[in-house]
Design a protein around this motif. Structure first.
Motif, PDB file in Angstrom:
ATOM      1  N   ARG A  25      43.593  21.456  12.774  1.00 11.21           N
ATOM      2  CA  ARG A  25      43.904  20.762  11.523  1.00 11.21           C
ATOM      3  C   ARG A  25      42.600  20.495  10.786  1.00 11.21           C
ATOM      4  O   ARG A  25      41.530  20.349  11.406  1.00 11.21           O
ATOM      5  CB  ARG A  25      44.687  19.496  11.809  1.00 11.21           C
ATOM      6  N   ASP A  47      42.086  17.879   8.647  1.00 13.15           N
ATOM      7  CA  ASP A  47      41.977  16.512   8.139  1.00 13.15           C
ATOM      8  C   ASP A  47      41.513  15.521   9.198  1.00 13.15           C
ATOM      9  O   ASP A  47      41.591  14.307   8.998  1.00 13.15           O
ATOM     10  CB  ASP A  47      43.319  16.062   7.561  1.00 13.15           C
ATOM     11  N   ALA A  48      41.012  16.022  10.343  1.00 13.71           N
ATOM     12  CA  ALA A  48      40.496  15.125  11.386  1.00 13.71           C
ATOM     13  C   ALA A  48      39.032  14.817  11.106  1.00 13.71           C
ATOM     14  O   ALA A  48      38.260  15.701  10.715  1.00 13.71           O
ATOM     15  CB  ALA A  48      40.654  15.765  12.760  1.00 13.71           C
ATOM     16  N   TYR A 103      43.792  10.964  11.531  1.00  7.51           N
ATOM     17  CA  TYR A 103      44.680  11.847  10.772  1.00  7.51           C
ATOM     18  C   TYR A 103      46.157  11.486  10.920  1.00  7.51           C
ATOM     19  O   TYR A 103      46.972  11.771  10.041  1.00  7.51           O
ATOM     20  CB  TYR A 103      44.459  13.309  11.178  1.00  7.51           C
ATOM     21  N   ASP A 104      46.521  10.860  12.039  1.00 11.14           N
ATOM     22  CA  ASP A 104      47.917  10.503  12.267  1.00 11.14           C
ATOM     23  C   ASP A 104      48.048   8.984  12.390  1.00 11.14           C
ATOM     24  O   ASP A 104      48.767   8.479  13.255  1.00 11.14           O
ATOM     25  CB  ASP A 104      48.414  11.188  13.540  1.00 11.14           C
TER      26      ASP A 104
END
Length: 562
Positions: free
Chosen positions: A119, A121-122, A251-252
């Motif tokens: 990913r 967006d980390a 990110y989460d």
């Protein structure tokens, strides 16, 4: 994992780690909700709205020896670090791999090449993006000789991983490469169907190069740690407590239910129990505190505690390079002279199962059967006092000893471990006529002493890092394993375990693993298994998704509080 693993590794006297804890005050922070500036009259009439952070409070037995993923070896460290770091995958509480930094992956038809798509967006806690280059750097760092990682062998699956670790190849020749900022290509020596589970292990976690290079103490203080997980380490008061706060840039972040976690350090199980009963902690068990053994039956009967079978084994290590335990007959005599069920019934009291091998019953085999269903351990050894006496006499004679030499049983500080050790010593006294001394050490010191081979016989425990029998065999009885603290060495065992990596199917792989385990335990008594663990847990109402995972570790980072 030293209890995790070593096994390092809070289970109602069933613990494999060092179970301790310290008093934690309920220091919930109150925060005000900001609004546009009110008039003076409004300010005087409207009290500030406060929100109590959603917090989880638990204890650990001791100070984490290291929070550096390449150097961690124990469950105490990994319980903390599971909130601070994120790898390519994560194992859920059932031990199944799920996407984490890797959003997806694929294996080549021959199973020798894995491609992980990351990913984008980390982020690291210093603001840097988490990239495939971080994983390449970190895996090679863990393999480098100068890092001295006990778990470097976990990366021997990579092409030239073992050769680089032994100085026979260069870092550039290791089978891991960032082919783009968010694409990681991994080349393996042999097809490894469980590789997507392996990469969830902390030795495969990434670290931030700019925070680590030239800074050997980077992971020893909250102010210098750079992490990428769901929480940030805000305070590390050594010897007292650690405080973690939710990472707003994770990110989460929407899946992170706790605003903070307060982890206190105490070594007395009765103190931990008192903290729970006075509402100062929310959880006991799974290597995060332990229920005192004398309280277990009553708490279970009242429905206040739960017993769960887990993939972990409690055993004693022999120093196979030192007399008298260099003699296999003496090792067998010690194992035959203890009464495992008596220890369970009278000391641990948590429905454990007597163990005569290393791989616990809950580890998977194939075709829907567990490994132990396929390869039972009952034929490995027996409890036979008369045979034990005979073997002891023969072993002492072979070693040229007139009597059993002065020997100390080493264990890490815990009332549970002490009670088991006292019971074993009493059995050896009664059944073999020999007297051993007891010595206990704080968890970090204990690990160092055991690693240095400064013991005759020592307590150990191992919890699963992933759900496969190789994790309990290669890790504990292969001569090249950094967790083989008893220094057991049998070339035939090594050959079988090495061969299991190149097996073309899992049935052949498991068969070779079982043969290696049988030789090590039935023929050589490399270690002395005592029981397969259970964990006893207690939890305050209102918590969700805070559990003991399949291996007996506290799974907390994605829990929540109502």
């Amino acid at each position: 994992m030293n209890f995790k693993k070593i096994f390092s590794t809070a289970m109602a006297v069933t613990l494999a780690g060092s179970l301790l804890a310290a008093c934690s005050n309920n220091n919930n922070k109150g925060g005000s909700e900001a609004s546009s500036s009110p008039s003076a009259s409004q300010a005087s009439q409207t009290p500030a709205e406060t929100k109590t952070p959603a917090e989880i409070r638990f204890t650990l037995a001791s100070e984490p020896p290291s929070l550096d993923p390449a150097l961690m070896v124990d469950a105490q460290s990994s319980i903390v670090a599971s909130g601070l770091f994120d790898g390519l995958t994560r194992l859920n509480s059932a031990g199944e791999p799920e996407p984490a930094i890797a959003k997806d992956w694929k294996a080549s038809d021959d199973g020798l090449t894995y491609t992980f798509n990351l990913r984008d967006d980390a982020k690291w806690s210093n603001g840097d993006p988490v990239t495939a280059h971080d994983f390449e750097y970190s895996w090679k760092r863990a393999l480098a000789q100068e890092t001295a990682s006990d778990y470097a062998y976990m990366l021997f699956y990579l092409v030239n991983g073992e050769k680089y670790n032994s100085g026979e190849a260069t870092a550039d020749q290791v089978g891991v490469k960032a082919t783009g900022d968010y694409t990681l290509e991994v080349k393996l020596n042999t097809a490894t169907p469980y590789f997507n589970s392996l990469v969830a292990h902390y030795t495969y976690w990434p670290v931030n190069k700019s925070a680590v290079d030239g800074k050997p103490e980077w992971a020893a203080d909250a102010s210098t740690m750079v992490t990428n997980g769901p929480f940030l380490l805000k305070e590390w008061k050594h010897g007292d407590k650690l405080v973690l706060e939710k990472n707003p840039n994770f990110y989460d972040a929407a899946k992170v239910g706790f605003d903070m976690a307060t982890i206190t350090l105490v070594e007395d199980a009765s103190t931990v129990f008192s903290l729970f009963n006075t509402d100062k902690i929310d959880w006991i068990g799974a290597q995060a505190g332990e229920v005192p053994s004398d309280q277990v039956p009553g708490m279970v009967k009242e429905g206040k505690a739960e017993i769960k079978t887990i993939a972990s084994t409690y055993y004693y290590l022999f120093n196979t390079k030192q007399k008298p335990f260099s003699n296999v007959k003496i090792r067998k005599a010690f194992s035959m002279a203890i009464e495992r069920q008596s220890i369970i019934d009278n000391v641990t009291k948590a429905n454990q199962t007597p163990a005569f091998a290393l791989v616990p019953p809950s580890i998977a085999g194939s075709e829907g059967k567990s490994f132990r269903e396929m390869y039972p351990d009952q034929s490995f050894s027996s409890e036979n006092v008369e045979e034990a006496k005979k073997l002891l006499a023969e072993g002492l004679k072979e070693e040229g000893l007139d009597k059993f030499p002065e020997t100390t049983l080493l264990y890490n500080t815990s009332e549970g471990h002490k009670a088991i050790a006292e019971a074993a010593i009493d059995m050896w006294r009664k059944n073999l006529g020999i007297e051993l001394k007891l010595s206990n050490q704080e968890w970090g010191t204990f690990l160092e002493t055991r690693k240095a081979g400064q013991f005759g016989i020592a307590r150990a425990g191992w919890g699963a890092d992933f759900n496969h029998a190789i994790n309990f065999t290669y890790d504990l009885i292969h001569s090249k394993s950094g967790n083989n603290d008893g220094k057991y060495n049998n070339p035939e065992v090594d050959k079988l375990l090495d061969g299991s990596f190149s097996a073309t199917d899992d049935a052949s792989r498991l068969d070779m693993i079982s043969k290696a385990e049988k030789i090590a335990l039935s023929d050589d008594m490399a270690v002395m298994p005592i029981y397969y663990y259970t964990t006893v847990t207690m939890q305050k109402p209102g918590f969700k998704d805070v559990v003991s995972d399949y291996a007996g570790h506290l799974d907390w980072a994605f829990g929540s509080k109502e």
